[in-house]
Design an enzyme around this catalytic site. Structure first.
Site, PDB file in Angstrom:
ATOM      1  N   CYS A 127       0.836  -1.201   0.000  1.00 50.91           N
ATOM      2  CA  CYS A 127       0.000   0.000   0.000  1.00 50.91           C
ATOM      3  C   CYS A 127       0.869   1.248   0.000  1.00 50.91           C
ATOM      4  CB  CYS A 127      -0.956   0.051   1.183  1.00 50.91           C
ATOM      5  SG  CYS A 127      -2.117  -1.308   1.285  1.00 50.91           S
ATOM      6  N   ARG A 170       5.625  -0.782  -4.421  1.00 52.25           N
ATOM      7  CA  ARG A 170       5.227  -1.398  -3.162  1.00 52.25           C
ATOM      8  C   ARG A 170       4.195  -2.499  -3.368  1.00 52.25           C
ATOM      9  NH1 ARG A 170       6.526   2.162   1.242  1.00 52.25           N
ATOM     10  NH2 ARG A 170       4.837   1.324   2.498  1.00 52.25           N
ATOM     11  N   TRP A 189      -3.234  -2.693  -1.547  1.00 52.76           N
ATOM     12  CA  TRP A 189      -2.948  -4.122  -1.698  1.00 52.76           C
ATOM     13  C   TRP A 189      -3.952  -4.838  -0.801  1.00 52.76           C
ATOM     14  CZ3 TRP A 189      -1.312  -8.531   0.945  1.00 52.76           C
ATOM     15  CH2 TRP A 189      -0.713  -9.528   0.163  1.00 52.76           C
ATOM     16  N   ASN A 230      -2.786   2.261   5.502  1.00 55.30           N
ATOM     17  CA  ASN A 230      -1.874   1.151   5.255  1.00 55.30           C
ATOM     18  C   ASN A 230      -1.750   0.366   6.548  1.00 55.30           C
ATOM     19  OD1 ASN A 230       0.086  -0.597   4.364  1.00 55.30           O
ATOM     20  ND2 ASN A 230       1.753   0.880   4.433  1.00 55.30           N
ATOM     21  N   GLY A 231      -2.003  -0.944   6.510  1.00 54.07           N
ATOM     22  CA  GLY A 231      -1.903  -1.757   7.714  1.00 54.07           C
ATOM     23  C   GLY A 231      -3.166  -2.564   7.926  1.00 54.07           C
ATOM     24  N   GLU A 253      17.100 -19.325  -3.243  1.00 56.06           N
ATOM     25  CA  GLU A 253      16.846 -18.005  -3.808  1.00 56.06           C
ATOM     26  C   GLU A 253      16.509 -18.098  -5.293  1.00 56.06           C
ATOM     27  OE1 GLU A 253      16.746 -13.811  -4.609  1.00 56.06           O
ATOM     28  OE2 GLU A 253      16.170 -15.144  -2.981  1.00 56.06           O
ATOM     29  N   LYS A 303      13.006 -16.777  -6.929  1.00 55.51           N
ATOM     30  CA  LYS A 303      12.941 -15.806  -8.018  1.00 55.51           C
ATOM     31  C   LYS A 303      12.076 -16.335  -9.165  1.00 55.51           C
ATOM     32  CE  LYS A 303      15.044 -12.317  -6.596  1.00 55.51           C
ATOM     33  NZ  LYS A 303      14.407 -12.684  -5.322  1.00 55.51           N
ATOM     34  N   GLU A 316       8.430 -16.244  -8.151  1.00 53.48           N
ATOM     35  CA  GLU A 316       7.897 -14.895  -7.983  1.00 53.48           C
ATOM     36  C   GLU A 316       7.451 -14.266  -9.297  1.00 53.48           C
ATOM     37  OE1 GLU A 316       9.956 -12.626  -4.248  1.00 53.48           O
ATOM     38  OE2 GLU A 316      11.269 -13.086  -5.926  1.00 53.48           O
ATOM     39  N   HIS A 339      16.653 -38.513  -0.701  1.00 52.02           N
ATOM     40  CA  HIS A 339      15.795 -38.731   0.457  1.00 52.02           C
ATOM     41  C   HIS A 339      14.352 -38.289   0.196  1.00 52.02           C
ATOM     42  CE1 HIS A 339      19.145 -39.919   2.994  1.00 52.02           C
ATOM     43  NE2 HIS A 339      19.834 -38.905   2.479  1.00 52.02           N
ATOM     44  N   LYS A 345       6.231  -5.155  -2.583  1.00 51.28           N
ATOM     45  CA  LYS A 345       7.648  -4.931  -2.322  1.00 51.28           C
ATOM     46  C   LYS A 345       7.937  -4.823  -0.836  1.00 51.28           C
ATOM     47  CE  LYS A 345      11.912  -4.008  -3.543  1.00 51.28           C
ATOM     48  NZ  LYS A 345      12.749  -5.106  -4.060  1.00 51.28           N
TER      49      LYS A 345
END
Length: 606
Positions: free
Chosen positions: A2, A27, A74, A98-99, A478, A482, A485, A501, A601
């Site tokens: 947001c 964001r 968001w 925001n929150g 990582e 990526k 995402e 395993h 973000k």
């Protein structure tokens, strides 16, 4: 997550608000809106999707007025829709938020019992309706907002605008960032300095629990106890808030290409010409530390996992790494000589900040590795270590990750030196390797065509596995993150020795496997696992140096050559092909590289 912008200005607010919101797109958001006051009348426009939809709406239904608030949402409570989009308005008050208001159901029930009707599914509407209720009971705007704020539980940054009040705006923060900007007979609110930088370079960051009453001629800030507070006005560097693609198709491509420069900047900041490591005040003496607890989320968590190998192997210092979202709920014991270290690009990650506060009064010292030096995490740490990556707009972190690794490796060397477990020659070799990193990354970037070709092969896959050993295992994690995402391909990573395993059951001709294997002391072990994959018709993309490829490239699906690098520093270098592989796969699939679906973000809510 947001974005909030507010303006009490001298010019038409709507176009300025939209431009400021564009700077907050990084964001993450799924709807946007603005509200302005014109001739004392409060009006708003909202749209779902990209900001261009809001811009189109404003062409057909313009908003006049020199006072306004704006928001990119968001979705948390309530699906993305025009009805749920901010600003929310209840009679004479409009609010952006925001929150998460954790007690909104309790407040909603209270208001419903009084006959108040709700039209959205959001927690934010409760803030607007509660303020309206207080005003209906006879309170003025400032008193009504203050009383509302006293009832709210949770995390929030809020901005209030009132009908008939063209020279009044109220901002408040608790657990989410908010800044006040100062202009020439103008004043602004913003989620961060990036949004405000085209308008001003004079910023005050509100502290936890602060409430700000804004007019064009004055700013009054009150702390959590209601006392008048004097917060410092800081002059920010506008160069550090520039947001442009510099000729690249995507921000992610630009930020991948910037890595040699920003890593060089980080090294310059921490290393003297003689190779001495210097830290910001008050510094850090690792000889007083018995263990480190590292806490982070997402990509920053993988930077911590990598650093765990380094701290334990080079500095002989035990390290525990935790997901921030789990850490404080475990209520882990924290021995007295523990260094608690928190890693966050934004410095506002809600879970990480909450974990930091859990450690206050328990850990001997709290350090943070952050990209935003005025962030909440930085300000609440005993020592903040900036990574000097510059503004990172792409949601999928690239240059911030490699800068985090660079700064963490320097901390490892400092720890080894303080603890007397590294010789001068070993220290000099590591520092020499670090200083060579920008050049090595430039060489890695020259493999872009080979990486793109391999990515085009990956683009048709539904599932991809990544393998690595030792400190390359976190890099495999990582790489898988990526790819997930930005290409939306399901990808998982395993320590290559764990393949047999269980995960080997997944291998067939339809499951590509990316193997990250520099020619180090674990190379033979890794390629042995790779051979097990190929024996089962698995398609292997092998990332190694020339020596490694010369020995083991036969039978692979594709190869990517990296320059030789010191074993310990391979994770920094091998981040480059992991990033480019995801980037080109996403390009091939036509997904939104910079703003992938459902992601934000800066995650400022739990």
């Amino acid at each position: 997550m947001c974005g909030i912008v507010g303006i009490l200005g001298q010019h038409e607010a709507a176009p300025i608000l939209v431009e400021a919101l564009k700077r907050l797109e990084y964001r993450g958001y799924d709807s946007a809106g603005i509200a302005t006051i014109n001739n004392g009348h409060l009006s708003r426009r909202r749209a779902v999707g990209k900001l261009v939809n809001l811009s189109d709406l404003l062409v057909h239904e313009p908003l006049a007025g020199k006072s306004g608030i704006g928001h990119t949402r968001w979705a948390t409570h309530g699906a993305p829709s025009v009805t749920n989009a901010h600003p929310h308005q209840a009679g004479p008050v409009a609010v952006v938020h925001n929150g998460i208001i954790e007690n909104f159901r309790e407040l909603r029930a209270e208001l419903t019992a009084k006959g108040v009707e709700f039209v959205t599914e959001t927690d934010t509407e409760t803030v607007a309706l509660l303020t309206q209720q207080h005003m209906a009971e006879g309170l003025g705007p400032i008193e009504a907002a203050t009383k509302t704020l006293s009832r709210l539980h949770g995390a929030f940054a809020l901005a209030f605008l009132f009908d008939g009040e063209e020279d009044l705006m109220i901002g408040a923060r608790k657990g989410a960032p908010l800044a006040v900007g100062y202009g020439d007979n103008e004043v602004y609110l913003g989620s961060d300095a990036i949004a405000l930088s085209p308008m001003t370079d004079r910023i005050t960051y509100l502290e936890e629990g602060d409430r700000a009453i804004l007019s064009r001629s004055s700013v009054e800030i009150y702390d959590a106890d209601g006392n008048r507070a004097n917060r410092e006005i800081k002059t920010i560097s506008l160069d550090n808030t520039r947001v442009d693609k510099a000729g690249h198709k995507h921000f992610m491509a630009k930020e991948i290409a910037e890595q040699p420069g920003v890593i060089g900047a980080a090294l310059t900041h921490y290393l003297s010409a003689k190779g001495e490591i210097s830290l910001p005040d008050p510094g850090l003496d690792f000889s007083t530390v018995d263990r480190i607890t590292m806490v982070a989320c997402g990509t920053a968590y993988y930077a911590c996992l990598t650093a765990k190998y380094w701290f334990e192997q080079i500095a002989r210092l035990p390290v525990e790494v935790d997901f921030a979202s789990e850490f404080r709920y475990r209520e882990p014991p924290i021995p007295a000589r523990t260094l608690a270290m928190f890693v966050s690009q934004s410095g506002e990650t809600a879970d990480t900040l909450a974990a930091l506060r859990f450690c206050e009064g328990k850990a001997a010292k709290i350090a943070s590795v952050v990209n935003v030096t005025e962030s909440s995490i930085a300000r609440e740490s005993d020592l903040a270590l900036p990574i000097h990556a510059g503004v990172e707009v792409g949601v999928a972190s690239t240059k911030a990750f490699t800068c985090q690794l660079t700064v963490l490796f320097l901390m490892v060397l400092k720890a080894a030196q303080d603890r007397g477990v590294i010789s001068d020659d070993q220290l000099a070799d590591h520092i020499s390797g670090l200083r060579a990193m920008p050049s090595l990354i430039n060489t890695a970037l020259e493999q872009n065509t080979a990486i793109r070709d391999a990515a085009y092969k990956l683009a048709s896959a539904r599932d991809v596995l990544f393998l690595g050993r030792g400190p390359m295992f976190p890099l495999a994690l990582e790489g898988a993150l990526k790819l997930k995402e930005i290409s939306y391909i399901h990808a998982e990573a395993y320590a290559s020795g764990e393949l047999k395993h269980g995960p080997i059951a997944l291998i067939d001709e339809n499951v590509p496997v990316v193997v990250m294997a520099p020619k180090d002391n674990l190379f033979d072990k890794t390629v042995s696992n790779m051979q097990e994959v190929m024996a089962r018709k698995g398609k292997v993309i092998l990332i190694s140096d020339r020596s490694g490829l010369k020995e083991e490239a036969e039978g692979t699906w594709a190869t990517i050559e990296m320059p030789p690098v010191a074993d310990a520093l391979a994770p920094i270098l091998y981040a480059i092909p992991a990033q480019l592989l995801a980037y080109h796969t996403a390009i091939a699939k036509g997904t939104d590289v910079d703003q992938p679906r459902n992601l934000a973000k800066s995650v400022t809510v739990e």
